[in-house]
Design a protein around this motif. Structure first.
Motif, PDB file in Angstrom:
ATOM      1  N   ALA A 199       0.834  -1.206   0.000  1.00 11.25           N
ATOM      2  CA  ALA A 199       0.000   0.000   0.000  1.00 11.25           C
ATOM      3  C   ALA A 199       0.866   1.252   0.000  1.00 11.25           C
ATOM      4  O   ALA A 199       1.838   1.340   0.749  1.00 11.25           O
ATOM      5  CB  ALA A 199      -0.932   0.005   1.212  1.00 11.25           C
ATOM      6  N   ASP A 200       0.516   2.230  -0.837  1.00 15.79           N
ATOM      7  CA  ASP A 200       1.214   3.510  -0.781  1.00 15.79           C
ATOM      8  C   ASP A 200       0.630   4.350   0.352  1.00 15.79           C
ATOM      9  O   ASP A 200      -0.271   3.904   1.083  1.00 15.79           O
ATOM     10  CB  ASP A 200       1.154   4.244  -2.129  1.00 15.79           C
ATOM     11  N   HIS A 201       1.135   5.573   0.511  1.00 18.35           N
ATOM     12  CA  HIS A 201       0.698   6.405   1.634  1.00 18.35           C
ATOM     13  C   HIS A 201      -0.810   6.654   1.585  1.00 18.35           C
ATOM     14  O   HIS A 201      -1.494   6.605   2.615  1.00 18.35           O
ATOM     15  CB  HIS A 201       1.447   7.742   1.626  1.00 18.35           C
ATOM     16  N   GLU A 202      -1.335   6.919   0.411  1.00 21.18           N
ATOM     17  CA  GLU A 202      -2.759   7.214   0.290  1.00 21.18           C
ATOM     18  C   GLU A 202      -3.613   5.988   0.606  1.00 21.18           C
ATOM     19  O   GLU A 202      -4.674   6.099   1.227  1.00 21.18           O
ATOM     20  CB  GLU A 202      -3.068   7.730  -1.117  1.00 21.18           C
ATOM     21  N   ALA A 203      -3.155   4.817   0.197  1.00 25.68           N
ATOM     22  CA  ALA A 203      -3.909   3.601   0.489  1.00 25.68           C
ATOM     23  C   ALA A 203      -3.918   3.304   1.982  1.00 25.68           C
ATOM     24  O   ALA A 203      -4.936   2.861   2.532  1.00 25.68           O
ATOM     25  CB  ALA A 203      -3.325   2.425  -0.290  1.00 25.68           C
ATOM     26  N   VAL A 204      -2.798   3.549   2.656  1.00 27.82           N
ATOM     27  CA  VAL A 204      -2.757   3.379   4.111  1.00 27.82           C
ATOM     28  C   VAL A 204      -3.717   4.357   4.775  1.00 27.82           C
ATOM     29  O   VAL A 204      -4.466   3.998   5.695  1.00 27.82           O
ATOM     30  CB  VAL A 204      -1.322   3.565   4.646  1.00 27.82           C
ATOM     31  N   ARG A 205      -3.720   5.607   4.318  1.00 27.80           N
ATOM     32  CA  ARG A 205      -4.633   6.604   4.879  1.00 27.80           C
ATOM     33  C   ARG A 205      -6.093   6.157   4.724  1.00 27.80           C
ATOM     34  O   ARG A 205      -6.901   6.276   5.664  1.00 27.80           O
ATOM     35  CB  ARG A 205      -4.426   7.954   4.195  1.00 27.80           C
TER      36      ARG A 205
END
Length: 276
Positions: A199-205
């Protein structure tokens, strides 16, 4: 070595003056997801607070200075910037829009990448003046505007990414349901197995804002950062030394961490993730 009694730093982007938030109490017994249980446990160890109330433009500048560096390095730069450009009856946005870039860069040199950051700060100040006329006008927009519109508007600014926009929404706007994702948060929730390894940062968010109640997202962000500093570091997490040293040991998937060999890799590079 972890320092369990360390308080939140009195001045940092994770809290601001005197921690930057009001103490709050939440009932951990009602946790519905594993992510919420983790945040509850972190809140009990560190702090449970609601955030908001910082000046929006000052918060934006502070967050830009914190990019790709630590609070230890960026805080002196922030202090020096305010000493030179801010004061009673001074609009900080106007002062920085008129700043000579080389002088500003020298002023914030402690933060690293100071030539790049000085350009971003001046451009942001000019943008604020053009759109809202003053730092106060920008502050009103951040506090009162639709949060999705505020976030999208902030992301229009060159050099302002999702984490910076979310920090402004949280610490200045006081918006519930905002969980900024920095390098600590990105690493930890993939390592725990809450978000997918790749997951990239946006997916984690998106995972955290879905699975953590809105009123807990703010202190979830700040407490996770402290947990990352104390226990779940990038290269030598506490579980490598002692499986029971980490307060999340019983709830962590240890994605990319191998105590038996002492190896630590990014969760996206973990062998278990290869077939996902």
């Amino acid at each position: 070595m972890p320092h369990e009694s360390d308080p939140e730093p009195e001045v940092n982007i994770s809290g601001g003056e005197a921690g930057g938030g009001a103490p709050a109490t939440f009932d951990p017994a009602t946790a519905d997801t594993r992510a919420e249980r983790i945040v509850d446990r972190l809140g009990a160890r560190y702090w449970q607070k609601t955030y908001g109330g910082q000046d929006a433009f000052t918060c934006l500048v502070r967050t830009i200075l914190s990019q790709n560096t630590s609070d230890v390095a960026s805080q002196p730069a922030h202090d020096a910037l305010l000493e030179r450009y801010d004061g009673p009856d001074i609009d900080l946005a106007a002062a920085l829009a008129a700043a000579e870039r080389s002088t500003l860069a020298e002023t914030i040199s402690a933060a690293g990448l100071y030539n790049q950051k000085s350009g971003v700060i001046v451009d942001a100040a000019e943008w604020v003046l053009e759109r809202w006329g003053s730092a106060a006008g920008f502050d009103a927009f951040v506090r009162e505007g639709d949060p999705h519109e505020v976030r999208a508007t902030l992301l229009e600014v060159s050099g302002v990414g999702p984490k910076t926009a979310d920090c402004v929404l949280l610490f200045a706007g006081g918006r519930d349901g905002v969980f900024p994702v920095d390098t600590h948060v990105h690493r930890i929730y993939r390592r725990l197995g809450i978000a997918p390894p790749d997951a990239d940062h946006e997916a984690v968010r998106e995972v955290l804002e879905r699975d953590v109640p809105a009123e807990k997202c703010g202190f979830g962000h700040t407490a996770t950062i402290q947990f990352g500093r104390d226990f779940c570091t990038a290269r030598r997490p506490a579980c490598l030394e002692d499986p029971n040293a980490c307060p999340m040991a019983d709830i962590c998937d240890q994605v990319g961490v191998y105590p038996e060999t002492g190896e630590v890799v990014d969760p996206a590079d973990a062998p278990e993730a290869a077939g996902d």
